[in-house]
Design a protein around this motif. Structure first.
Motif, short mmCIF file in Angstrom:
data_model
loop_
_atom_site.label_atom_id
_atom_site.label_comp_id
_atom_site.label_asym_id
_atom_site.label_seq_id
_atom_site.Cartn_x
_atom_site.Cartn_y
_atom_site.Cartn_z
N UNK A 169 34.16 52.72 47.42
CA UNK A 169 34.97 51.61 47.87
C UNK A 169 34.63 50.47 47.03
N UNK A 170 33.53 50.07 46.97
CA UNK A 170 32.99 48.65 46.07
C UNK A 170 33.59 48.67 44.89
N UNK A 171 33.89 49.73 44.23
CA UNK A 171 34.63 49.59 42.82
C UNK A 171 36.13 49.30 42.80
N UNK A 172 36.66 49.50 43.96
CA UNK A 172 38.10 49.03 44.05
C UNK A 172 38.58 47.68 44.08
N UNK A 173 39.54 47.29 43.45
CA UNK A 173 39.86 45.76 43.74
C UNK A 173 40.18 45.58 45.19
N UNK A 197 35.94 54.95 54.38
CA UNK A 197 36.51 56.40 54.96
C UNK A 197 38.10 56.74 54.66
N UNK A 198 38.82 55.87 54.76
CA UNK A 198 40.30 56.01 54.48
C UNK A 198 40.42 56.22 52.89
N UNK A 199 39.68 55.43 52.24
CA UNK A 199 39.88 55.41 50.94
C UNK A 199 39.43 56.75 50.09
N UNK A 200 38.19 57.26 50.50
CA UNK A 200 37.71 58.35 50.09
C UNK A 200 38.47 59.70 50.55
N UNK A 244 41.56 59.80 48.25
CA UNK A 244 41.05 60.39 46.94
C UNK A 244 41.01 61.66 47.01
N UNK A 245 40.37 62.37 47.84
CA UNK A 245 40.10 63.84 48.30
C UNK A 245 41.46 64.52 48.35
N UNK A 267 40.12 63.64 40.47
CA UNK A 267 39.19 62.35 40.25
C UNK A 267 37.92 62.34 41.22
N UNK A 268 38.19 63.18 42.18
CA UNK A 268 37.25 63.27 43.14
C UNK A 268 36.19 64.12 42.77
N UNK A 269 36.26 65.24 42.05
CA UNK A 269 35.37 66.29 41.63
C UNK A 269 35.93 66.68 40.12
N UNK A 270 35.96 66.07 39.20
CA UNK A 270 36.24 66.34 37.75
C UNK A 270 35.20 67.55 37.28
N UNK A 271 36.00 68.42 36.56
CA UNK A 271 34.64 69.24 35.88
C UNK A 271 34.23 68.50 34.53
#
Length: 118
Positions: free
Chosen positions: A31-35, A46-49, A52-53, A59-63
């Motif tokens: 969250x700290x890296x979001x504008x 928690x809402x943010x992640x 993303x999930x 983005x959440x789990x790129x291979x």
């Protein structure tokens, strides 16, 4: 706006750090890296992640992750990143970046573009 080599390095670092936070399920860290606008939109880490999930599994789990050359999309400094989604589908993530008054870069949105058929 001109993007310097230093800006490019810092932008990549912000995205890499957020991806690392997602990998560790570190909602607060990611969250700290979001504008500020993105933080205001989601209210809590928690809402943010959770968003993303659910909406951005690549983005959440790129291979895999590959950074392309920074560009401008609709007057936004944009970092294109090639991602391999958990299901093996290649995607391009367009990270809209925003330079804060303290010269720190933050992520101001991410859009996924299909690479199928290319």
């Amino acid at each position: 706006m001109e993007v310097t080599d230093s800006d490019s390095i810092n932008i990549r670092s912000v995205i890499e750090h957020q991806l690392a936070a997602f990998k560790k399920d570190d909602a607060q860290g990611a969250f700290t890296f979001a504008s500020p606008a993105i933080q205001a939109q989601f209210g809590t880490p928690e809402n943010f992640i959770q968003m993303v999930k659910t909406s951005y599994p690549a983005v959440y789990r790129p291979r895999s992750v590959f950074f392309e050359k920074i560009t401008t999309v609709q007057r936004n400094i944009t970092q294109p990143v090639l991602l391999l989604a958990p299901d093996g589908v290649p995607l391009r993530a367009l990270y809209f970046m925003e330079k804060q008054p303290n010269d720190i870069w933050r992520i101001n949105g991410c859009f996924l573009v299909s690479l199928e058929g290319k």
